[in-house]
Write a protein that holds these residues in place. Structure first.
Motif, PDB file in Angstrom:
ATOM      1  N   ASP A 119       0.806  -1.210   0.000  1.00 27.75           N
ATOM      2  CA  ASP A 119       0.000   0.000   0.000  1.00 27.75           C
ATOM      3  C   ASP A 119       0.841   1.262   0.000  1.00 27.75           C
ATOM      4  O   ASP A 119       0.310   2.362   0.055  1.00 27.75           O
ATOM      5  CB  ASP A 119      -0.966  -0.009   1.188  1.00 27.75           C
ATOM      6  N   THR A 120       2.165   1.130  -0.011  1.00 29.46           N
ATOM      7  CA  THR A 120       3.005   2.318  -0.095  1.00 29.46           C
ATOM      8  C   THR A 120       3.288   2.702  -1.539  1.00 29.46           C
ATOM      9  O   THR A 120       3.866   3.745  -1.791  1.00 29.46           O
ATOM     10  CB  THR A 120       4.348   2.099   0.621  1.00 29.46           C
ATOM     11  N   THR A 121       2.921   1.869  -2.469  1.00 25.75           N
ATOM     12  CA  THR A 121       3.153   2.172  -3.876  1.00 25.75           C
ATOM     13  C   THR A 121       2.065   3.106  -4.385  1.00 25.75           C
ATOM     14  O   THR A 121       0.885   2.843  -4.175  1.00 25.75           O
ATOM     15  CB  THR A 121       3.135   0.872  -4.701  1.00 25.75           C
ATOM     16  N   PRO A 122       2.457   4.197  -5.047  1.00 20.37           N
ATOM     17  CA  PRO A 122       1.417   5.126  -5.519  1.00 20.37           C
ATOM     18  C   PRO A 122       0.565   4.499  -6.612  1.00 20.37           C
ATOM     19  O   PRO A 122       1.015   3.619  -7.336  1.00 20.37           O
ATOM     20  CB  PRO A 122       2.234   6.299  -6.055  1.00 20.37           C
ATOM     21  N   LYS A 123      -0.640   4.984  -6.709  1.00 19.61           N
ATOM     22  CA  LYS A 123      -1.560   4.505  -7.743  1.00 19.61           C
ATOM     23  C   LYS A 123      -1.113   5.003  -9.115  1.00 19.61           C
ATOM     24  O   LYS A 123      -0.692   6.158  -9.260  1.00 19.61           O
ATOM     25  CB  LYS A 123      -2.967   5.037  -7.471  1.00 19.61           C
ATOM     26  N   CYS A 124      -1.242   4.151 -10.101  1.00 17.52           N
ATOM     27  CA  CYS A 124      -0.940   4.555 -11.468  1.00 17.52           C
ATOM     28  C   CYS A 124      -1.989   5.554 -11.957  1.00 17.52           C
ATOM     29  O   CYS A 124      -3.126   5.563 -11.482  1.00 17.52           O
ATOM     30  CB  CYS A 124      -0.937   3.350 -12.397  1.00 17.52           C
ATOM     31  N   LEU A 125      -1.588   6.370 -12.940  1.00 18.22           N
ATOM     32  CA  LEU A 125      -2.541   7.247 -13.602  1.00 18.22           C
ATOM     33  C   LEU A 125      -3.443   6.419 -14.515  1.00 18.22           C
ATOM     34  O   LEU A 125      -3.214   5.218 -14.705  1.00 18.22           O
ATOM     35  CB  LEU A 125      -1.776   8.307 -14.410  1.00 18.22           C
ATOM     36  N   ALA A 126      -4.412   7.082 -15.089  1.00 16.25           N
ATOM     37  CA  ALA A 126      -5.367   6.358 -15.940  1.00 16.25           C
ATOM     38  C   ALA A 126      -4.675   5.673 -17.115  1.00 16.25           C
ATOM     39  O   ALA A 126      -5.125   4.629 -17.577  1.00 16.25           O
ATOM     40  CB  ALA A 126      -6.424   7.332 -16.451  1.00 16.25           C
ATOM     41  N   ASP A 127      -3.588   6.267 -17.604  1.00 15.26           N
ATOM     42  CA  ASP A 127      -2.880   5.651 -18.736  1.00 15.26           C
ATOM     43  C   ASP A 127      -1.820   4.662 -18.257  1.00 15.26           C
ATOM     44  O   ASP A 127      -0.955   4.263 -19.040  1.00 15.26           O
ATOM     45  CB  ASP A 127      -2.238   6.726 -19.609  1.00 15.26           C
ATOM     46  N   THR A 128      -1.884   4.292 -16.997  1.00 18.82           N
ATOM     47  CA  THR A 128      -1.016   3.307 -16.345  1.00 18.82           C
ATOM     48  C   THR A 128       0.403   3.814 -16.101  1.00 18.82           C
ATOM     49  O   THR A 128       1.251   3.057 -15.647  1.00 18.82           O
ATOM     50  CB  THR A 128      -0.920   1.965 -17.123  1.00 18.82           C
ATOM     51  N   SER A 129       0.664   5.070 -16.421  1.00 14.35           N
ATOM     52  CA  SER A 129       2.010   5.587 -16.140  1.00 14.35           C
ATOM     53  C   SER A 129       2.098   6.013 -14.671  1.00 14.35           C
ATOM     54  O   SER A 129       1.073   6.285 -14.029  1.00 14.35           O
ATOM     55  CB  SER A 129       2.332   6.761 -17.059  1.00 14.35           C
ATOM     56  N   PRO A 130       3.324   6.071 -14.136  1.00 12.30           N
ATOM     57  CA  PRO A 130       3.475   6.462 -12.726  1.00 12.30           C
ATOM     58  C   PRO A 130       3.061   7.915 -12.510  1.00 12.30           C
ATOM     59  O   PRO A 130       3.234   8.748 -13.408  1.00 12.30           O
ATOM     60  CB  PRO A 130       4.974   6.273 -12.463  1.00 12.30           C
ATOM     61  N   PRO A 131       2.551   8.249 -11.350  1.00  9.34           N
ATOM     62  CA  PRO A 131       2.104   9.616 -11.086  1.00  9.34           C
ATOM     63  C   PRO A 131       3.292  10.555 -10.854  1.00  9.34           C
ATOM     64  O   PRO A 131       4.401  10.109 -10.563  1.00  9.34           O
ATOM     65  CB  PRO A 131       1.275   9.467  -9.809  1.00  9.34           C
ATOM     66  N   PRO A 132       3.043  11.876 -10.996  1.00  6.43           N
ATOM     67  CA  PRO A 132       4.123  12.839 -10.742  1.00  6.43           C
ATOM     68  C   PRO A 132       4.497  12.873  -9.266  1.00  6.43           C
ATOM     69  O   PRO A 132       3.676  12.549  -8.404  1.00  6.43           O
ATOM     70  CB  PRO A 132       3.528  14.167 -11.195  1.00  6.43           C
ATOM     71  N   LEU A 133       5.726  13.270  -9.014  1.00  7.92           N
ATOM     72  CA  LEU A 133       6.137  13.493  -7.632  1.00  7.92           C
ATOM     73  C   LEU A 133       5.375  14.695  -7.086  1.00  7.92           C
ATOM     74  O   LEU A 133       5.071  15.628  -7.839  1.00  7.92           O
ATOM     75  CB  LEU A 133       7.643  13.763  -7.557  1.00  7.92           C
ATOM     76  N   PRO A 134       5.058  14.700  -5.816  1.00  6.93           N
ATOM     77  CA  PRO A 134       4.342  15.848  -5.255  1.00  6.93           C
ATOM     78  C   PRO A 134       5.236  17.085  -5.227  1.00  6.93           C
ATOM     79  O   PRO A 134       6.469  16.973  -5.144  1.00  6.93           O
ATOM     80  CB  PRO A 134       3.986  15.386  -3.844  1.00  6.93           C
ATOM     81  N   PRO A 135       4.627  18.271  -5.294  1.00  7.66           N
ATOM     82  CA  PRO A 135       5.421  19.508  -5.261  1.00  7.66           C
ATOM     83  C   PRO A 135       6.219  19.611  -3.970  1.00  7.66           C
ATOM     84  O   PRO A 135       5.846  19.053  -2.941  1.00  7.66           O
ATOM     85  CB  PRO A 135       4.357  20.609  -5.342  1.00  7.66           C
ATOM     86  N   GLY A 136       7.298  20.353  -4.044  1.00  2.68           N
ATOM     87  CA  GLY A 136       8.127  20.563  -2.868  1.00  2.68           C
ATOM     88  C   GLY A 136       9.590  20.672  -3.256  1.00  2.68           C
ATOM     89  O   GLY A 136       9.924  20.683  -4.439  1.00  2.68           O
ATOM     90  N   ASP A 137      10.413  20.769  -2.259  1.00  2.00           N
ATOM     91  CA  ASP A 137      11.848  20.847  -2.507  1.00  2.00           C
ATOM     92  C   ASP A 137      12.445  19.442  -2.493  1.00  2.00           C
ATOM     93  O   ASP A 137      12.143  18.638  -1.608  1.00  2.00           O
ATOM     94  CB  ASP A 137      12.521  21.712  -1.439  1.00  2.00           C
ATOM     95  N   TYR A 138      13.277  19.187  -3.454  1.00  3.08           N
ATOM     96  CA  TYR A 138      13.937  17.896  -3.572  1.00  3.08           C
ATOM     97  C   TYR A 138      15.439  18.122  -3.681  1.00  3.08           C
ATOM     98  O   TYR A 138      15.903  19.227  -4.013  1.00  3.08           O
ATOM     99  CB  TYR A 138      13.452  17.146  -4.817  1.00  3.08           C
ATOM    100  N   THR A 139      16.136  17.072  -3.403  1.00  7.51           N
ATOM    101  CA  THR A 139      17.582  17.096  -3.580  1.00  7.51           C
ATOM    102  C   THR A 139      17.942  16.146  -4.706  1.00  7.51           C
ATOM    103  O   THR A 139      17.574  14.973  -4.667  1.00  7.51           O
ATOM    104  CB  THR A 139      18.284  16.656  -2.286  1.00  7.51           C
ATOM    105  N   ALA A 140      18.609  16.683  -5.702  1.00  6.02           N
ATOM    106  CA  ALA A 140      19.056  15.837  -6.817  1.00  6.02           C
ATOM    107  C   ALA A 140      20.417  15.254  -6.451  1.00  6.02           C
ATOM    108  O   ALA A 140      21.346  15.988  -6.117  1.00  6.02           O
ATOM    109  CB  ALA A 140      19.165  16.657  -8.094  1.00  6.02           C
ATOM    110  N   ILE A 141      20.496  13.968  -6.487  1.00  7.25           N
ATOM    111  CA  ILE A 141      21.736  13.294  -6.116  1.00  7.25           C
ATOM    112  C   ILE A 141      22.108  12.290  -7.190  1.00  7.25           C
ATOM    113  O   ILE A 141      21.269  11.843  -7.967  1.00  7.25           O
ATOM    114  CB  ILE A 141      21.602  12.558  -4.759  1.00  7.25           C
TER     115      ILE A 141
END
Lengths: 231, 167
Positions: free
Chosen positions: A183-205
């Motif tokens: 249940d920690t896996t996000p739901k796919c979009l209607a076209d079965t692609s993964p959903p966008p990351l939620p807005p916020g600050d991220y660190t690119a590593i």
């Protein structure tokens, strides 16, 4: 053509696929084990420690990078680990991440790993080790990048500056259509692609298969990225 | 279990994960090759297996590891296709690209399959090509039987239309 003939064609197509597929399972498993970086199995950091590290990274690195970015332009440039590559002190090899400072959730943006090789000789990172990517992480999103393309190729870093282009995808890497027991896996979009990351600050590593994403190359400093929702 | 994708403490034995992956690999490869073509599907299979190997405790806890790894592999496949965007779409679904069409083969099948979605292609090839039951195909593709039936119906309808199949 009638329906029976179409089904015959599909069976013939499957037979062809099966002929190509058969006999490769053992090799696939071997490749998979090598590609997973089995010799240096990754360890999950405790959640709180991971969050603390991510937050500390944002605070310590992010502040400097944000100030720099605000003065300059929309491209972040992160220096390598200062311990190995202080600018102007003749560091042999340095690496940095370049990518836009603002990314729209769900989009793909061009990024690059830039390596300055001042050793006077090319550096070859052989085998399946040099699988790398630039991942977006923060306290609530660990890197879920896995590695697809460069595994079978040695990575050669020529003398001078080499820019390795890549794409940073602002989506989850995997998703579920609801049949998963995770249940920690996000739901796919209607076209079965993964959903966008939620807005916020991220660190690119820089992430990779093993302990060191690119053995012999110092890890580039993380870069703070602001992710905004799609309009 | 923690969130997806992070690094994990791995405690499961190599024998356990080897046995699991050896069991799911053939079906996983069939499903990914059916959905994404021979080359991309095979590569995505290895990527999905590697993903599972690096997260073996999680993989061993899944109720439908084959279906779950299909979705992981599908994510890899999409990314790979995006990177190789210049490759002609229909070439991906030719078993051997640019090979002359053998006698008796339907020359329009490969381009027609290329026009289906990956889920439709997977459903059509697994059920009508390999002879999977709807239940087995649904497990392989990590979806419900009703979803599988929808993909199959839509895929077959489109194939029949494109190939001018007499009903």
């Amino acid at each position: 053509m009638n329906d029976d003939e179409l089904l015959d064609r599909l069976r013939a197509h499957a037979d062809e696929l099966e002929a190509v597929r058969s006999g490769t399972i053992g090799r696939m498993l071997t490749d998979a084990r090598a590609r997973s970086g089995d010799a240096s199995v990754k360890r999950r950091k405790p959640a709180l420690l991971g969050a603390a590290i991510a937050l500390a990274t944002v605070v310590v690195v992010g502040g400097a990078v944000w100030r720099y970015a605000a003065q300059r332009r929309t491209i972040h440039v992160s220096a390598s680990d200062p311990a190995t590559s202080l600018p102007g002190q003749g560091a042999a090899v340095t690496a940095r991440i370049e990518l836009p400072d603002t990314i729209v959730g769900g989009s793909q943006v061009e990024a690059a790993l830039v390596i300055d090789n001042n050793t006077g000789a090319s550096i070859t990172i052989p085998g399946c080790g040099p699988s790398w990517a630039i991942a977006l992480t923060n306290a609530s999103h660990a890197s879920d990048i896995a590695f697809a393309l460069p595994c079978r190729e040695a990575l050669v870093v020529q003398t001078g500056q080499t820019k390795f282009p890549t794409v940073v995808t602002a989506t989850f890497a995997v998703c579920s259509n609801g049949t998963s027991n995770d249940d920690t896996t996000p739901k796919c979009l209607a076209d079965t692609s993964p959903p966008p990351l939620p807005p916020g600050d991220y660190t690119a590593i820089l992430v990779g298969l093993g302990k060191d994403p690119l053995p012999g190359i110092p890890n580039p400093s993380p870069v703070t990225v602001h992710l905004v929702a799609a309009p | 279990m923690g969130r997806i994708g992070g690094n994990e403490i791995l405690e499961a034995g190599d024998d356990d994960i080897e046995a699991l992956l050896a069991q799911v690999a053939p079906g996983l490869q069939r499903a990914l090759v059916a959905s994404f073509g021979a080359d991309v599907g095979a590569e995505a299979t290895v990527d999905a297996l590697a993903w599972a190997w690096a997260r073996r405790r999680r993989a061993l806890s899944l109720s439908n590891p084959g279906g779950y790894l299909y979705r992981v592999g599908a994510s890899f496949a999409r990314r790979s296709i995006q990177r190789a965007g210049r490759q002609r779409e229909r070439d991906r679904f030719a078993v051997v690209p640019d090979r002359p069409v053998p006698d008796g083969s339907e020359p329009g099948l490969t381009p027609a399959l290329a026009h289906l979605s990956p889920q439709q292609r997977g459903a059509v090839v697994l059920v009508h090509g390999y002879g999977f039951t709807l239940g087995d195909a649904a497990v392989s593709l990590g979806c419900s039987v009703s979803s599988l039936r929808n993909h199959l119906d839509r895929g077959m309808t489109r194939l029949r239309t494109e190939l001018g199949v007499d009903l």
